[in-house]
Design a protein around this motif. Sequence first.
Motif, short mmCIF file in Angstrom:
data_model
loop_
_atom_site.label_atom_id
_atom_site.label_comp_id
_atom_site.label_asym_id
_atom_site.label_seq_id
_atom_site.Cartn_x
_atom_site.Cartn_y
_atom_site.Cartn_z
N ASN A 74 0.72 27.73 26.35
CA ASN A 74 0.89 27.83 25.48
C ASN A 74 2.24 26.84 25.34
O ASN A 74 2.84 26.97 26.40
CB ASN A 74 0.77 29.17 23.91
CG ASN A 74 1.73 30.17 24.07
OD1 ASN A 74 2.66 29.70 24.89
ND2 ASN A 74 1.40 31.32 23.99
N ALA A 99 -10.78 26.29 18.00
CA ALA A 99 -9.55 26.78 17.46
C ALA A 99 -9.06 26.96 15.68
O ALA A 99 -9.13 28.31 15.21
CB ALA A 99 -8.43 26.24 17.76
N ALA A 100 -9.11 26.43 15.47
CA ALA A 100 -8.78 26.12 13.53
C ALA A 100 -10.18 27.18 13.08
O ALA A 100 -9.31 27.66 11.57
CB ALA A 100 -8.44 24.85 13.00
N ALA A 123 -6.95 32.69 19.79
CA ALA A 123 -6.64 31.04 19.29
C ALA A 123 -6.26 29.81 20.11
O ALA A 123 -7.71 28.91 20.70
CB ALA A 123 -5.67 30.67 18.73
N GLY A 124 -6.38 30.41 21.21
CA GLY A 124 -5.97 29.76 22.40
C GLY A 124 -6.99 30.11 23.41
O GLY A 124 -7.01 28.48 24.02
N ALA A 162 -3.51 19.84 14.16
CA ALA A 162 -4.42 20.99 14.15
C ALA A 162 -4.47 20.50 13.34
O ALA A 162 -4.17 19.74 11.74
CB ALA A 162 -3.73 22.24 14.31
N GLY A 205 -1.08 21.93 16.59
CA GLY A 205 -2.36 21.59 17.55
C GLY A 205 -1.54 21.33 18.88
O GLY A 205 -1.15 22.70 18.82
N THR A 212 -0.46 23.64 24.20
CA THR A 212 -0.60 23.88 22.89
C THR A 212 0.76 24.58 21.89
O THR A 212 1.67 25.45 22.52
CB THR A 212 -2.30 24.99 22.82
OG1 THR A 212 -0.77 26.48 23.12
CG2 THR A 212 -3.13 25.37 23.28
N LEU A 213 0.69 24.11 20.46
CA LEU A 213 1.99 24.39 19.71
C LEU A 213 1.45 24.82 18.15
O LEU A 213 1.55 24.55 16.75
CB LEU A 213 2.24 23.12 19.50
CG LEU A 213 2.51 21.86 20.46
CD1 LEU A 213 2.65 20.64 20.14
CD2 LEU A 213 3.67 22.44 20.59
N PHE A 248 -10.00 28.12 21.98
CA PHE A 248 -9.51 25.95 22.46
C PHE A 248 -9.77 25.92 23.74
O PHE A 248 -10.67 24.57 24.15
CB PHE A 248 -7.71 25.98 21.97
CG PHE A 248 -7.21 24.78 22.48
CD1 PHE A 248 -7.47 23.46 21.57
CD2 PHE A 248 -6.33 24.50 23.20
CE1 PHE A 248 -6.88 22.15 21.00
CE2 PHE A 248 -6.21 22.98 23.90
CZ PHE A 248 -6.35 22.56 22.53
P1 ADP Z 1 -2.50 30.78 21.96
O1 ADP Z 1 -3.06 31.06 21.29
O2 ADP Z 1 -2.42 30.36 23.54
O3 ADP Z 1 -0.67 31.60 21.50
P2 ADP Z 1 -1.76 29.01 20.49
O4 ADP Z 1 -0.88 29.39 19.09
O5 ADP Z 1 -0.61 27.61 21.12
O6 ADP Z 1 -2.03 29.08 21.56
O7 ADP Z 1 -2.84 27.70 19.76
C1 ADP Z 1 -3.73 27.29 20.74
C2 ADP Z 1 -4.55 26.08 19.50
O8 ADP Z 1 -5.41 26.90 18.63
C3 ADP Z 1 -3.48 25.51 18.69
O9 ADP Z 1 -3.25 24.33 19.54
C4 ADP Z 1 -4.55 24.97 17.92
O10 ADP Z 1 -5.43 23.86 18.19
C5 ADP Z 1 -5.21 26.49 17.17
N1 ADP Z 1 -4.26 26.84 16.43
C6 ADP Z 1 -3.88 27.96 16.78
N2 ADP Z 1 -2.77 28.33 15.41
C7 ADP Z 1 -2.98 27.58 14.20
C8 ADP Z 1 -3.22 27.42 12.92
N3 ADP Z 1 -2.71 28.98 12.37
N4 ADP Z 1 -3.90 26.52 12.27
C9 ADP Z 1 -5.04 25.54 13.10
N5 ADP Z 1 -5.23 25.35 14.73
C10 ADP Z 1 -4.13 26.66 14.64
#
Ligand code: ADP
Length: 296
Positions: free
Chosen positions: A182, A272-273, A243-244, A232, A217, A212-213, A247
Amino acid sequence: MSHIVVLGSTNMDLVAHVARAPERGETVTGHGFRTHPGGKGANQAVAAARAGGTVAMIGAVGEDAFGTRLRQELADAGVDTELLRLVPGPSGTAHIVVDDAGGNAIVVVPGANGSLTGLAPGDEHLIAAADTLLLQLEIPLGTVLAGAEAARRHGVRTVLTPAPAQTLPPGLLAATDLLVPNEHEAAALTGSRDPAEAARVLLDRVPEVVVTLGARGCLYAARGADQLLVPAPEVDPVDTTAAGDTFVGALAVALGEGRAMPDALAWAGTAAALSVQRAGAAPSMPHRSEIDASAG
Ligand code: ADP
Ligand code: NA
């Protein structure tokens, strides 16, 4: 069909809800308590199985009631647990205090995960038969490296989630095909807070990177190609726990089915969404039919 092996952690998450977290030496009364199976390894395994992969988990649980439940939850999700060890002592636990402002404080005790030192007979055989090996950093790093090297010997794709962020053993990135940090982990690995810059730096060490952002997205980078930002879907998040992991599990399934990277990333983003719109880690992970319906 995607054949996926996960080498990683299982944890029981013990979650206490409080108005505000206690200071040192203080006792506060909570207003709720829940347990849920977690650990990044187990989460990725469940996510991949729900997304339609054939999944086996290499890991360890302790000789306690948590261990029994962790194994059962994986089995219920359709994950093969034959190579999940049962070891003396406690299972891995995560002790999580969530306050009413949504902040949290977490203590992770590795327990059985810490006893996963090296591969056991049978592990390499299982890895060799997979098309993808999913790795994270919640088990001893020497074991992560041994898994990556075994996969490399057999031409199996390795996907590494570098979490929790830490210094990596030499050789681990060299045996990694796809790195999925991430943005915080990407910054920790490179010293750059700019994901595009971090991805460029990481491409010196691995052939493909997905940063991942969160709600924005993900950013895909490969050697010799332009970076690709995959937005996303816009949703109202309820709980972004795991979420990660959702994904990565879905991404492994899509890639194992031979989908092109941009398509696989969009599908994983859809999965993930869906998961962030529901509470919890494993319980929030979508089934393949839901992902396909939502991906349209
Ligand atoms: P982690 O859970 O490892 O911290 P992220 O927060 O980057 O990773 O989330 C992983 C993926 O989950 C993102 O790339 C995106 O596809 C999806 N995601 C996370 N938060 C959201 C959100 N608020 N809305 C839509 N998709 C999300
Ligand atoms: Na969720």
